[in-house]
Scaffold this active site. Structure first.
Site, PDB file in Angstrom:
ATOM      1  N   LYS A  27       0.872  -1.185   0.000  1.00 10.98           N
ATOM      2  CA  LYS A  27       0.000   0.000   0.000  1.00 10.98           C
ATOM      3  C   LYS A  27       0.901   1.224   0.000  1.00 10.98           C
ATOM      4  CE  LYS A  27      -4.409   1.069   0.190  1.00 10.98           C
ATOM      5  NZ  LYS A  27      -5.603   0.370  -0.292  1.00 10.98           N
TER       6      LYS A  27
ATOM      7  N   ASP B  32      -7.000   4.398  -4.547  1.00 17.24           N
ATOM      8  CA  ASP B  32      -7.660   4.263  -3.232  1.00 17.24           C
ATOM      9  C   ASP B  32      -8.264   5.642  -2.961  1.00 17.24           C
ATOM     10  OD1 ASP B  32      -7.891   2.378  -0.765  1.00 17.24           O
ATOM     11  OD2 ASP B  32      -7.228   4.244   0.142  1.00 17.24           O
TER      12      ASP B  32
HETATM   13  P1  NAP Z   1     -12.906   7.923  -2.798  1.00 19.39           P
HETATM   14  O1  NAP Z   1     -13.461   7.718  -4.151  1.00 19.39           O
HETATM   15  O2  NAP Z   1     -11.835   8.933  -2.574  1.00 19.39           O
HETATM   16  O3  NAP Z   1     -14.139   8.225  -1.824  1.00 19.39           O
HETATM   17  C1  NAP Z   1     -13.971   8.265  -0.436  1.00 19.39           C
HETATM   18  C2  NAP Z   1     -15.282   8.650   0.195  1.00 19.39           C
HETATM   19  O4  NAP Z   1     -15.187   8.509   1.595  1.00 19.39           O
HETATM   20  C3  NAP Z   1     -15.653  10.120  -0.054  1.00 19.39           C
HETATM   21  O5  NAP Z   1     -17.041  10.253  -0.051  1.00 19.39           O
HETATM   22  C4  NAP Z   1     -15.023  10.797   1.151  1.00 19.39           C
HETATM   23  O6  NAP Z   1     -15.622  12.021   1.488  1.00 19.39           O
HETATM   24  C5  NAP Z   1     -15.285   9.784   2.238  1.00 19.39           C
HETATM   25  N1  NAP Z   1     -14.255   9.905   3.270  1.00 19.39           N
HETATM   26  C6  NAP Z   1     -12.910   9.828   3.089  1.00 19.39           C
HETATM   27  N2  NAP Z   1     -12.277  10.024   4.250  1.00 19.39           N
HETATM   28  C7  NAP Z   1     -13.235  10.214   5.175  1.00 19.39           C
HETATM   29  C8  NAP Z   1     -13.218  10.462   6.557  1.00 19.39           C
HETATM   30  N3  NAP Z   1     -12.059  10.545   7.236  1.00 19.39           N
HETATM   31  N4  NAP Z   1     -14.410  10.588   7.192  1.00 19.39           N
HETATM   32  C9  NAP Z   1     -15.582  10.489   6.511  1.00 19.39           C
HETATM   33  N5  NAP Z   1     -15.654  10.266   5.194  1.00 19.39           N
HETATM   34  C10 NAP Z   1     -14.502  10.135   4.535  1.00 19.39           C
HETATM   35  O7  NAP Z   1     -12.297   6.559  -2.199  1.00 19.39           O
HETATM   36  P2  NAP Z   1     -12.788   5.063  -2.469  1.00 19.39           P
HETATM   37  O8  NAP Z   1     -11.876   4.482  -3.465  1.00 19.39           O
HETATM   38  O9  NAP Z   1     -14.250   5.032  -2.678  1.00 19.39           O
HETATM   39  O10 NAP Z   1     -12.415   4.381  -1.076  1.00 19.39           O
HETATM   40  C11 NAP Z   1     -13.346   4.264   0.003  1.00 19.39           C
HETATM   41  C12 NAP Z   1     -12.923   3.131   0.931  1.00 19.39           C
HETATM   42  O11 NAP Z   1     -12.865   1.900   0.182  1.00 19.39           O
HETATM   43  C13 NAP Z   1     -11.535   3.264   1.574  1.00 19.39           C
HETATM   44  O12 NAP Z   1     -11.556   2.661   2.851  1.00 19.39           O
HETATM   45  C14 NAP Z   1     -10.647   2.450   0.644  1.00 19.39           C
HETATM   46  O13 NAP Z   1      -9.461   1.999   1.285  1.00 19.39           O
HETATM   47  C15 NAP Z   1     -11.594   1.302   0.337  1.00 19.39           C
HETATM   48  N6  NAP Z   1     -11.251   0.517  -0.853  1.00 19.39           N
HETATM   49  C16 NAP Z   1     -11.220   1.107  -2.094  1.00 19.39           C
HETATM   50  C17 NAP Z   1     -10.941   0.341  -3.205  1.00 19.39           C
HETATM   51  C18 NAP Z   1     -10.968   0.897  -4.592  1.00 19.39           C
HETATM   52  O14 NAP Z   1     -10.890   0.100  -5.537  1.00 19.39           O
HETATM   53  N7  NAP Z   1     -11.105   2.192  -4.795  1.00 19.39           N
HETATM   54  C19 NAP Z   1     -10.651  -1.021  -3.055  1.00 19.39           C
HETATM   55  C20 NAP Z   1     -10.717  -1.606  -1.797  1.00 19.39           C
HETATM   56  C21 NAP Z   1     -11.017  -0.811  -0.711  1.00 19.39           C
HETATM   57  P3  NAP Z   1     -14.861  13.402   1.129  1.00 19.39           P
HETATM   58  O15 NAP Z   1     -15.083  13.584  -0.330  1.00 19.39           O
HETATM   59  O16 NAP Z   1     -15.516  14.410   1.989  1.00 19.39           O
HETATM   60  O17 NAP Z   1     -13.406  13.188   1.487  1.00 19.39           O
END
Ligand code: NAP
Length: 453
Positions: free
Chosen positions: A132, A172
């Site tokens: 990561k 991510d």
């Molecule tokens: P993203 O597109 O950047 O979206 C993140 C979302 O979560 C946004 O709505 C953001 O709100 C909110 N958020 C972020 N930090 C926060 C916090 N501290 N408190 C409250 N809300 C928060 O990211 P994503 O790819 O969807 O990832 C979301 C989760 O899924 C993470 O835990 C990531 O590790 C996990 N994940 C992602 C993938 C992938 O393929 N993308 C794969 C496996 C796991 P704001 O816009 O206000 O920041």
């Protein structure tokens, strides 16, 4: 497999060691504890693992690279950030795991994510190790050109440490198609080779169909499998989803396609509640808001009605199913109790480690609530990343149907492994235990085969 006094002492001794060697890294301690709770009782009658210190070795990253990232903002001011890559374990394949750009990124957060990634990648059945990376850079409010300059500066150093057979990063939080494009372009320029060194690329330059959707879809497929194992379906269920980024929006999309009613989405400022339910049209609007206009979720109510709840999370909204898809530790013990009180039947973790240790305990005391841990529930993203690597090696691009079918099969395989290793003496499935043990087995066997290293 209940924990005897002796095992509890072993766990405490082991965790003392982890905490001593990794001071000030609470998220990493939490992720290791979540795994060790299941693995220490599991290996109690397998002395070889204990003698050869497999778990101790797995908690020590192969290496961590930390570096300065210097870039210039639109005013000409010089900015300095810190970048990292945690290469946790490559026993079963090249390091693989996303890159996070968020002001809360620390070494502890990336170590927790890299550690969890090792088990998740193993569960997919694909040959991928765990890693990561990221930086404490905040993309919010930055112009496209500022994001580009940051990504190029970040990749200028990272490129020295990655490669298609060494380490293959992906997106991510804060890293989506735009950032992957900038980083891939810079890598290609630096090494003068077009190779599959990042996943989550756009279709035009080697991306896979369904990669954008895969994590959210996978979290729903996992819920589908858990419900079907218990004779139920998703159709008609009321669902609460947190987040409004990549994982949350595609999780909501698949739920709607399967006939569920999604009533919330959120961001770090608050949540929207739409009692009528999101439709595909409303979701498209949210995706455009987030990906193109880079707006806030509160704008939704001006367009479609419903209510906005500033500074709150959506767990108090009554639901049948909950999908935490924002970030770590977003459901605490109190919120878990609220979900149970409101009759919630299942939780599928789209985000990584979204439930606190107390919340996990509360849920485990209610075995009627099905609970898929992130390493199983959100493995769909990295699984399709693995398929993107295969397509890049073959120099082919598979159809949407073909990738979706493979994704569906991989999640089914993960569910089966959870049932195999997580079914308790009382006959219910502990999905946390099942995922931890199944993920551990493959990596541990490979490490044993390599001897002492
Ligand atoms: P993203 O597109 O950047 O979206 C993140 C979302 O979560 C946004 O709505 C953001 O709100 C909110 N958020 C972020 N930090 C926060 C916090 N501290 N408190 C409250 N809300 C928060 O990211 P994503 O790819 O969807 O990832 C979301 C989760 O899924 C993470 O835990 C990531 O590790 C996990 N994940 C992602 C993938 C992938 O393929 N993308 C794969 C496996 C796991 P704001 O816009 O206000 O920041």
């Amino acid at each position: 497999m209940s924990m005897s006094k002796h095992m509890a002492e072993d766990l405490a001794t082991f965790m003392d060691g982890v905490e001593r060697r990794n001071p000030g890294e609470p998220e990493f301690h939490q992720a290791v504890h979540e795994v060790a709770m299941d693995i220490i009782p599991y290996i109690a009658d397998k002395p070889i693992y204990k003698e050869l210190k497999i778990l101790e070795r797995m908690t020590e990253p192969d290496r961590i690279v930390s570096f300065r990232v210097v870039w210039q903002d639109d005013n000409g001011d010089i900015r300095v950030n810190r970048g990292y890559r945690v290469q946790q374990n490559n026993a079963i394949g090249p390091y693989k795991g996303g890159i996070r750009f968020h002001p809360t990124v620390t070494q502890s957060v990336l170590k927790f994510l890299a550690f969890e990634q090792v088990f998740k990648n193993s569960l997919t059945g694909l040959p991928m190790g765990g890693g990561k990376g990221g930086a404490d850079f905040n993309p919010k409010g930055k112009s496209d050109l500022e994001v580009m300059r940051f990504c190029q500066a970040f990749m200028t150093e990272l490129a020295k440490h990655i490669g298609p057979d060494t380490d293959v990063p992906a997106g991510d939080i804060g890293v989506g198609a735009r950032e992957v494009g900038y980083m891939f372009g810079q890598y290609k320029r630096l090494v003068n080779r077009f190779e599959g060194v990042l996943t989550g690329k756009a279709l035009e330059f080697g991306g896979s169909r369904i990669r954008t959707e895969a994590t959210g879809y996978g979290a729903v497929y996992m819920m589908q499998d858990m419900l079907s194992h218990h004779g139920e379906t998703i159709d008609g269920k009321v669902c609460v989803v947190s987040g409004s980024g990549n994982v949350a929006t595609y999780c909501a999309e698949k739920l709607i396609q399967l006939g569920a009613k999604v009533v919330t989405l959120s961001d770090s400022s608050g949540f929207v509640h739409d009692p009528e339910g999101f439709t595909q049209e409303k979701l498209n609007w949210v995706m455009d808001l987030k990906n193109k206009r880079r707006g806030r979720i509160e704008e939704y109510t001006r367009e479609f009605g419903g209510s906005y709840h500033e500074g709150q999370e959506p767990w108090g909204v009554p639901c049948d199913l909950a999908f935490p898809c924002a970030t770590q530790n977003e459901i605490d013990g109190e919120e878990a109790r609220t979900l149970i009180k409101n009759g919630c039947r299942g939780i599928s973790e789209g985000a990584n480690m979204p439930t606190t240790p107390e919340a996990i305990k509360v849920i485990q005391d209610h075995p009627g609530l099905l609970h898929a841990p992130s390493k199983a529930a959100n493995a769909g993203g990295v699984a399709v990343s693995g398929l993107e690597m295969s397509q890049n090696s073959l120099r082919l691009q598979w159809s949407r149907e073909e990738v979706d079918e493979r994704l569906r099969g991989i999640i089914r395989g993960i569910h089966d492994q959870c049932v195999e290793f997580g079914t308790t003496a009382e006959g219910h499935v502990d999905y946390f235990r099942g995922a931890n043990i199944a993920g551990f087995n493959k990596v541990a066997s490979a490490m044993l085969a390599y001897g002492v290293m």
